[in-house]
Enzyme design. Structure first.
Site, PDB file in Angstrom:
ATOM      1  N   PRO A  24       8.214  62.784  44.036  1.00  0.00           N
ATOM      2  CA  PRO A  24       8.631  62.812  42.631  1.00  0.00           C
ATOM      3  C   PRO A  24       7.503  62.304  41.743  1.00  0.00           C
ATOM      4  O   PRO A  24       6.922  61.252  42.020  1.00  0.00           O
ATOM      5  CB  PRO A  24       9.836  61.866  42.604  1.00  0.00           C
ATOM      6  CG  PRO A  24       9.666  60.969  43.789  1.00  0.00           C
ATOM      7  CD  PRO A  24       8.955  61.777  44.831  1.00  0.00           C
ATOM      8  N   LEU A  25       7.183  63.051  40.692  1.00  0.00           N
ATOM      9  CA  LEU A  25       6.040  62.726  39.842  1.00  0.00           C
ATOM     10  C   LEU A  25       6.412  62.894  38.372  1.00  0.00           C
ATOM     11  O   LEU A  25       6.557  64.019  37.885  1.00  0.00           O
ATOM     12  CB  LEU A  25       4.862  63.641  40.191  1.00  0.00           C
ATOM     13  CG  LEU A  25       4.283  63.446  41.597  1.00  0.00           C
ATOM     14  CD1 LEU A  25       3.487  64.670  42.042  1.00  0.00           C
ATOM     15  CD2 LEU A  25       3.433  62.182  41.663  1.00  0.00           C
ATOM     16  N   THR A  26       6.568  61.789  37.689  1.00  0.00           N
ATOM     17  CA  THR A  26       6.870  61.801  36.252  1.00  0.00           C
ATOM     18  C   THR A  26       5.713  62.444  35.493  1.00  0.00           C
ATOM     19  O   THR A  26       4.562  62.059  35.694  1.00  0.00           O
ATOM     20  CB  THR A  26       7.106  60.355  35.775  1.00  0.00           C
ATOM     21  OG1 THR A  26       8.315  59.906  36.360  1.00  0.00           O
ATOM     22  CG2 THR A  26       7.198  60.258  34.263  1.00  0.00           C
ATOM     23  N   ALA A  57      11.361  62.027  38.197  1.00  0.00           N
ATOM     24  CA  ALA A  57      12.548  61.228  37.915  1.00  0.00           C
ATOM     25  C   ALA A  57      13.213  61.736  36.634  1.00  0.00           C
ATOM     26  O   ALA A  57      12.548  61.996  35.629  1.00  0.00           O
ATOM     27  CB  ALA A  57      12.164  59.761  37.780  1.00  0.00           C
ATOM     28  N   GLN A  99      15.547  64.040  41.341  1.00  0.00           N
ATOM     29  CA  GLN A  99      15.529  62.583  41.480  1.00  0.00           C
ATOM     30  C   GLN A  99      16.275  61.961  40.295  1.00  0.00           C
ATOM     31  O   GLN A  99      15.895  62.147  39.135  1.00  0.00           O
ATOM     32  CB  GLN A  99      14.103  62.029  41.546  1.00  0.00           C
ATOM     33  CG  GLN A  99      14.131  60.563  42.019  1.00  0.00           C
ATOM     34  CD  GLN A  99      12.814  59.839  41.951  1.00  0.00           C
ATOM     35  OE1 GLN A  99      12.112  59.926  40.950  1.00  0.00           O
ATOM     36  NE2 GLN A  99      12.476  59.083  42.993  1.00  0.00           N
ATOM     37  N   TYR A 178      13.163  49.962  39.109  1.00  0.00           N
ATOM     38  CA  TYR A 178      14.115  50.491  38.128  1.00  0.00           C
ATOM     39  C   TYR A 178      15.532  49.987  38.444  1.00  0.00           C
ATOM     40  O   TYR A 178      15.719  49.138  39.324  1.00  0.00           O
ATOM     41  CB  TYR A 178      14.003  52.018  38.054  1.00  0.00           C
ATOM     42  CG  TYR A 178      12.601  52.431  37.621  1.00  0.00           C
ATOM     43  CD1 TYR A 178      12.107  52.051  36.365  1.00  0.00           C
ATOM     44  CD2 TYR A 178      11.747  53.142  38.463  1.00  0.00           C
ATOM     45  CE1 TYR A 178      10.809  52.379  35.973  1.00  0.00           C
ATOM     46  CE2 TYR A 178      10.455  53.479  38.083  1.00  0.00           C
ATOM     47  CZ  TYR A 178       9.986  53.100  36.824  1.00  0.00           C
ATOM     48  OH  TYR A 178       8.711  53.418  36.443  1.00  0.00           O
ATOM     49  N   GLY A 315       1.916  63.091  46.697  1.00  0.00           N
ATOM     50  CA  GLY A 315       2.027  62.984  45.249  1.00  0.00           C
ATOM     51  C   GLY A 315       0.791  63.496  44.532  1.00  0.00           C
ATOM     52  O   GLY A 315       0.663  64.694  44.230  1.00  0.00           O
TER      53      GLY A 315
HETATM   54  C1  FNR Z   1       4.572  58.662  40.511  1.00  0.00           C
HETATM   55  N1  FNR Z   1       5.504  58.182  41.419  1.00  0.00           N
HETATM   56  C2  FNR Z   1       6.856  58.330  41.141  1.00  0.00           C
HETATM   57  N2  FNR Z   1       7.791  57.875  42.017  1.00  0.00           N
HETATM   58  C3  FNR Z   1       9.108  58.118  41.817  1.00  0.00           C
HETATM   59  O1  FNR Z   1       9.931  57.722  42.639  1.00  0.00           O
HETATM   60  N3  FNR Z   1       9.509  58.813  40.707  1.00  0.00           N
HETATM   61  C4  FNR Z   1       8.651  59.262  39.770  1.00  0.00           C
HETATM   62  O2  FNR Z   1       9.057  59.913  38.799  1.00  0.00           O
HETATM   63  C5  FNR Z   1       7.269  58.983  39.968  1.00  0.00           C
HETATM   64  N4  FNR Z   1       6.340  59.362  39.052  1.00  0.00           N
HETATM   65  C6  FNR Z   1       5.003  59.250  39.316  1.00  0.00           C
HETATM   66  C7  FNR Z   1       4.077  59.758  38.417  1.00  0.00           C
HETATM   67  C8  FNR Z   1       2.725  59.717  38.711  1.00  0.00           C
HETATM   68  C9  FNR Z   1       1.758  60.299  37.747  1.00  0.00           C
HETATM   69  C10 FNR Z   1       2.290  59.134  39.926  1.00  0.00           C
HETATM   70  C11 FNR Z   1       0.844  59.110  40.275  1.00  0.00           C
HETATM   71  C12 FNR Z   1       3.201  58.606  40.795  1.00  0.00           C
HETATM   72  C13 FNR Z   1       5.083  57.709  42.755  1.00  0.00           C
HETATM   73  C14 FNR Z   1       4.872  58.901  43.700  1.00  0.00           C
HETATM   74  O3  FNR Z   1       6.093  59.532  44.021  1.00  0.00           O
HETATM   75  C15 FNR Z   1       4.187  58.495  45.022  1.00  0.00           C
HETATM   76  O4  FNR Z   1       4.953  57.513  45.673  1.00  0.00           O
HETATM   77  C16 FNR Z   1       2.776  57.958  44.808  1.00  0.00           C
HETATM   78  O5  FNR Z   1       2.050  58.785  43.945  1.00  0.00           O
HETATM   79  C17 FNR Z   1       2.018  57.776  46.125  1.00  0.00           C
HETATM   80  O6  FNR Z   1       1.793  59.001  46.762  1.00  0.00           O
HETATM   81  P1  FNR Z   1       0.321  59.728  46.717  1.00  0.00           P
HETATM   82  O7  FNR Z   1       0.076  60.090  45.288  1.00  0.00           O
HETATM   83  O8  FNR Z   1      -0.655  58.716  47.202  1.00  0.00           O
HETATM   84  O9  FNR Z   1       0.454  60.905  47.619  1.00  0.00           O
HETATM   85  C1  8K6 Z   2       4.590  57.454  32.490  1.00  0.00           C
HETATM   86  C2  8K6 Z   2       4.971  57.590  33.897  1.00  0.00           C
HETATM   87  C3  8K6 Z   2       5.703  56.471  34.516  1.00  0.00           C
HETATM   88  C4  8K6 Z   2       6.119  56.614  35.921  1.00  0.00           C
HETATM   89  C5  8K6 Z   2       5.237  56.113  36.924  1.00  0.00           C
HETATM   90  C6  8K6 Z   2       3.837  56.060  36.472  1.00  0.00           C
HETATM   91  C7  8K6 Z   2       2.815  56.153  37.505  1.00  0.00           C
HETATM   92  C8  8K6 Z   2       1.461  55.856  37.015  1.00  0.00           C
HETATM   93  C9  8K6 Z   2       0.336  56.224  37.903  1.00  0.00           C
HETATM   94  C10 8K6 Z   2      -0.349  55.223  38.700  1.00  0.00           C
HETATM   95  C11 8K6 Z   2      -0.036  53.804  38.511  1.00  0.00           C
HETATM   96  C12 8K6 Z   2      -0.314  52.970  39.697  1.00  0.00           C
HETATM   97  C13 8K6 Z   2       0.405  51.697  39.701  1.00  0.00           C
HETATM   98  C14 8K6 Z   2       0.506  51.100  41.037  1.00  0.00           C
HETATM   99  C15 8K6 Z   2       1.086  49.756  41.030  1.00  0.00           C
HETATM  100  C16 8K6 Z   2       0.670  48.958  42.196  1.00  0.00           C
HETATM  101  C17 8K6 Z   2       0.598  47.529  41.920  1.00  0.00           C
HETATM  102  C18 8K6 Z   2       0.122  46.702  43.027  1.00  0.00           C
END
Ligand code: FNR
Ligand code: 8K6
Length: 346
Positions: A24-26, A57, A99, A178, A315
């Site tokens: 899932p990727l916002t 999500a 999601q 969350y 992701g």
């Molecule tokens: C996420 N991740 C995330 N997780 C989730 O449960 N719901 C979401 O909507 C999001 N949104 C989201 C946006 C962006 C831009 C990122 C980079 C990550 C976390 C994601 O599902 C995943 O756990 C991580 O990105 C780690 O996996 P990768 O990217 O290392 O393959």
């Molecule tokens: C606006 C989108 C909000 C949903 C999730 C955003 C994901 C952002 C991308 C990477 C951020 C990485 C943060 C990792 C936290 C680890 C702390 C130890």
């Protein structure tokens, strides 16, 4: 990497064409009414060759919103918008889960014009909304019993709406700090009623949501994402271990489609879990487990071969490579992910 390309039966209802899931990727690209757009349908359809897409999500109701332009599943227009997405994915032979999300104290009244946000306890998350630095997180209102009952109903309704919209199932977002996760950690739950203090009480709301949705749409179409390690929007507390020990044991009794770790990097270790999030879940949960967090196809395939988890969610590499599965299969070089790619849907 052959193991990634074998079909995988989640249960009698759902079989995935391979073991690579889109995490899932916002993307913050829904329209002003939080309706998915045609560009989003095209974006997801380009990834239909993954075994299962888990949607970004998607909020279950207005006061669950914590970021701009995140899609919803609570109006007729939003359900129709998602129908375009699910039709496009199905037309290309894919499968997609929604999601379901409520951000709890990570919501902000700015987005829905409300007076307050709801959470287990009146403890604010520190800091400001990402990319909207003028919005400081507010002190939430501790949800009353009536409000908790209504939240459970609204989760269940959103799951029914997801099925109406053509989704193959739902993943409950119980991870990443969350609302559901806020009940499961001591740093955000200091309630003294039957939703706080003990593992059984702290797991009560999360399990009620799982059960309400399973009863509504079927456990075989219901999945859950969890973050036993506190790492995002959450403070750490060693007592969380016994909460998750109880919670995961309860989940083991249910026949969910899968359990999915919520983590950005699965090499992170947590003292109170005795190692990584995936190792902790694997040791305590015997059914289908989805691993994620910093894996490549090679390292993920190896982790499956080593029996660390059953399915691999990808992701960021899938943001950078819409044709990720085809490229990995063909042994082609992948485009490297960078944060600038979040500005558009390719
Ligand atoms: C996420 N991740 C995330 N997780 C989730 O449960 N719901 C979401 O909507 C999001 N949104 C989201 C946006 C962006 C831009 C990122 C980079 C990550 C976390 C994601 O599902 C995943 O756990 C991580 O990105 C780690 O996996 P990768 O990217 O290392 O393959
Ligand atoms: C606006 C989108 C909000 C949903 C999730 C955003 C994901 C952002 C991308 C990477 C951020 C990485 C943060 C990792 C936290 C680890 C702390 C130890």
């Amino acid at each position: 990497m052959d193991n990634l390309f074998q079909p995988y039966a989640l249960n009698d209802t759902l079989t995935l064409q391979n073991r690579i899931l889109m995490a899932p990727l916002t993307r913050c690209m829904a329209d002003e009414n939080l309706v998915p757009t045609q560009a989003m349908a095209d974006y997801y359809a380009r990834r239909a060759d993954t075994g299962l897409i888990i949607s970004e999500a998607t909020i279950i109701r207005a006061d669950g919103q914590g970021y701009p332009n995140t899609p919803g599943l609570f109006t007729a227009e939003q359900i129709q918008g998602w129908r375009k997405v699910t039709d496009a994915v199905h037309a290309k032979g894919g499968k997609i889960f929604a999601q379901l999300w409520h951000t709890g104290r990570v919501a902000h009244p700015h987005f829905f014009g409300g007076e307050y946000v709801l959470a287990p306890s009146a403890i604010a998350v520190e800091g400001t909304v990402p990319r909207m630095r003028e919005l400081v997180y507010t002190v939430p209102k501790a949800a009353s019993h009536e409000e908790i009952t209504k939240l459970i109903e609204d989760y269940s309704q959103a799951a029914a709406n997801a099925i109406d919209a053509g989704f193959d199932g739902v993943e409950i977002h119980g991870a990443n700090g969350y609302l559901i996760d806020q009940f499961l950690h001591h740093a955000s739950n200091t309630r003294t009623d039957e939703y706080g203090q003990t593992p059984e009480n702290m797991a009560r709301f999360p399990l009620a949501v799982v059960d309400a949705i399973s009863n509504r749409i079927g456990a075989e179409r219901t999945a859950l994402r969890v973050s036993p390690g506190a790492y995002f929007n959450m403070g750490t507390d060693a007592r969380d271990r016994e909460v998750f020990d109880y919670f995961i044991a309860e989940l083991e009794k249910r026949e969910l489609a899968f359990l999915h770790l919520g983590i950005f990097d699965d090499s992170m270790t947590f003292d109170y879990l005795g190692g990584t999030g995936s190792a902790y879940l694997r040791a305590n949960y015997s059914k289908t487990l989805v691993g994620v967090g910093g894996y490549s196809a090679e390292t993920g395939s190896q982790a499956i071969a080593d029996n660390k988890f059953d399915l691999l969610a990808i992701g960021r590499p899938l943001i950078a490579n819409p044709d990720y599965v085809a490229k990995v299969k063909a042994g082609e070089t992948l485009v490297e992910y960078s944060d600038e790619m979040l500005a558009s849907l390719i």
